[in-house]
Design an enzyme around this catalytic site. Structure first.
Site, PDB file in Angstrom:
ATOM      1  N   SER A   1       0.794  -1.230   0.000  1.00 11.43           N
ATOM      2  CA  SER A   1       0.000   0.000   0.000  1.00 11.43           C
ATOM      3  C   SER A   1       0.826   1.280   0.000  1.00 11.43           C
ATOM      4  CB  SER A   1      -0.949   0.003   1.192  1.00 11.43           C
ATOM      5  OG  SER A   1      -0.236  -0.154   2.399  1.00 11.43           O
TER       6      SER A   1
ATOM      7  N   HIS B   1      -5.168  -3.076  -3.126  1.00 10.92           N
ATOM      8  CA  HIS B   1      -4.665  -2.168  -4.172  1.00 10.92           C
ATOM      9  C   HIS B   1      -4.394  -2.886  -5.499  1.00 10.92           C
ATOM     10  CE1 HIS B   1      -4.348   0.986  -1.172  1.00 10.92           C
ATOM     11  NE2 HIS B   1      -3.882   0.047  -0.362  1.00 10.92           N
TER      12      HIS B   1
ATOM     13  N   LYS C   1     -11.706   0.811  -2.657  1.00 16.24           N
ATOM     14  CA  LYS C   1     -10.681   1.473  -3.457  1.00 16.24           C
ATOM     15  C   LYS C   1     -11.141   1.498  -4.925  1.00 16.24           C
ATOM     16  CE  LYS C   1      -7.606   0.300   0.261  1.00 16.24           C
ATOM     17  NZ  LYS C   1      -7.984   1.408   1.145  1.00 16.24           N
TER      18      LYS C   1
END
Ligand code: PLP
Length: 396
Positions: free
Chosen positions: A179, A207, A238
């Protein structure tokens, strides 16, 4: 001594060390261009990598579910909180990730904490990368298993440490995409070690989902290794543009977690509205792979634009760390960029090690080449003004 004094003293210390944190208030939805404190800013800090937070199809479906179901879920998932809309999301995640089943947690943080607490206990071993996300670290602590930290993405070190604990039941856990550094786990070796030593493998796709792999399906797709990982965890907060965490894998894994993961069992379910937004977000990713392609093209373009201006930038993911080192200097670059209309978060201790403060560039599929060139130009200028020299972390 007054009873609040110790807190005030600690806050003063954080302030002196430039480590005091505050929230920034946004006056507009997450998008490539936002309004912050009354000013337009180009946003290069959001995890909404595919710029889906305000997508019309997502808003329409979430709006329809709001009208139908109302706001709250009314209970935990195992009591009254599961609706047809919750089940639809879990089926969609399983289909997207090519797995038998999936389970949604209220956040990615709660997913990691719940999964690790459930999968390992006293007498077991968890092998965890030294740069894993805080939620993995907290899950390891909560599990009460023996925690073995291996050097970042160093599979030789991992193997040595596994060999030092022969015959012990355990889990190897790693971020898929890290991250704060944006690099990718060495999955081929990690999965091979898990199989060879009879350990469970777990990766955190926070991610990676929507970002890497030809159609954004994440780390396994990136390596052409679909089905290789036992426990595939991720977030919907995200690239998917909504909120919530998830885990997917075999039916037996999901049934086990439903019965054992305390952060799943003892918390009120997310609203059906959030579930609907997440489902539609995943549908948009599946129906529009060109968004993922655009993001990947932007990553290549942005790294090139930065490198041309003498800023080292090598990343295959939407996270491009610009290492500054000194905390105060990183904050200075951030402030200078803000004055020029670019919003980029400076990341400091304790999120990263002391002395490795950085600007964490996060790209979106909707950024234009013009915006990326403007960013590179402004960054080069502001770093120079702040006396900051770019450097790459050892691991990259
Ligand atoms: C790698 C990683 N895992 C888990 C999380 C937690 O996810 P969430 O924000 O949905 O709680 C984050 C981000 O915040 C993350 O970066």
């Amino acid at each position: 001594m007054e009873k609040w004094d110790w807190m005030r003293e600690e806050l003063e210390r954080l302030n002196t060390e430039r480590l005091f944190r505050q929230m920034t208030v946004f006056d507009s939805p997450q998008a490539a261009l936002v309004e912050v404190e009354g000013r337009k800013q180009h946003l290069f800090s959001s995890n909404s990598y595919l710029d889906l937070c305000g997508h019309p199809e997502i808003k329409a479906y979430a709006g329809q579910v709001l009208a139908e179901y109302g706001a709250g879920s009314g209970g935990s998932r195992l009591t009254t909180g599961t609706t047809r809309i919750h089940m639809e999301l879990e089926e969609t995640i399983a289909r997207f990730k090519h797995r038998e089943a999936a389970l949604v947690f209220n956040t990615g943080y709660m997913a990691n904490v719940g999964i690790l607490q459930a999968l390992a206990g006293k007498g077991d071993v968890i092998y965890s990368d030294e740069l894993n996300h805080a939620s993995i670290i907290d899950g390891c602590r909560l599990s009460r298993a023996d925690l073995v930290i291996y050097r970042h993405n160093d599979m030789d070190d991992l193997e040595e440490k596994i060999k030092a604990h022969p015959g012990r039941r355990g889990v190897i856990v790693s971020d898929g995409v890290f991250s704060m550094d944006g690099d990718i786990v060495n999955l081929p070796r990690m999965a091979e070690l898990a199989d060879r030593y009879g350990l469970l493998s777990m990766i955190d796709e926070a991610h990676a989902t929507g970002v890497i792999g030809a159609t954004g399906r994440g780390t396994e797709e990136y390596y052409g290794m679909e089905g290789a990982v036992d426990v595939l965890m991720g977030t919907l907060s995200k690239a998917v543009g909504g909120e919530g965490g998830f885990v997917c894998g075999s039916r037996v894994l999901i049934d086990y977690l439903i019965n054992k993961a305390r952060s799943f069992i003892f918390s009120t379910a997310l609203s059906p509205v959030s579930m609907a937004a997440d489902t539609q977000g995943l549908r948009v990713i599946m129906n529009h792979p060109e968004r993922v392609k655009n993001l990947q093209e932007n990553i290549r373009y942005c790294c090139g634009a930065l490198e041309r201006r003498g800023i080292h930038a090598r990343s295959e993911t939407a996270i491009i760390p610009i290492i500054i080192g000194d905390e105060g200097r990183a904050m200075k670059v951030m402030e200078l960029l803000k004055e020029r209309g670019y919003y980029i978060s400076a990341i400091r201790y304790p999120t990263v090690a002391k002395g490795s403060a950085r600007l964490r560039l996060a790209l979106m599929s909707s950024h234009t080449h013009e915006e990326l060139d403007g960013l590179a130009e402004a960054l080069a200028e502001c770093m120079k003004l702040a006396g900051a020299t770019p450097d790459l972390p050892e691991s990259r």
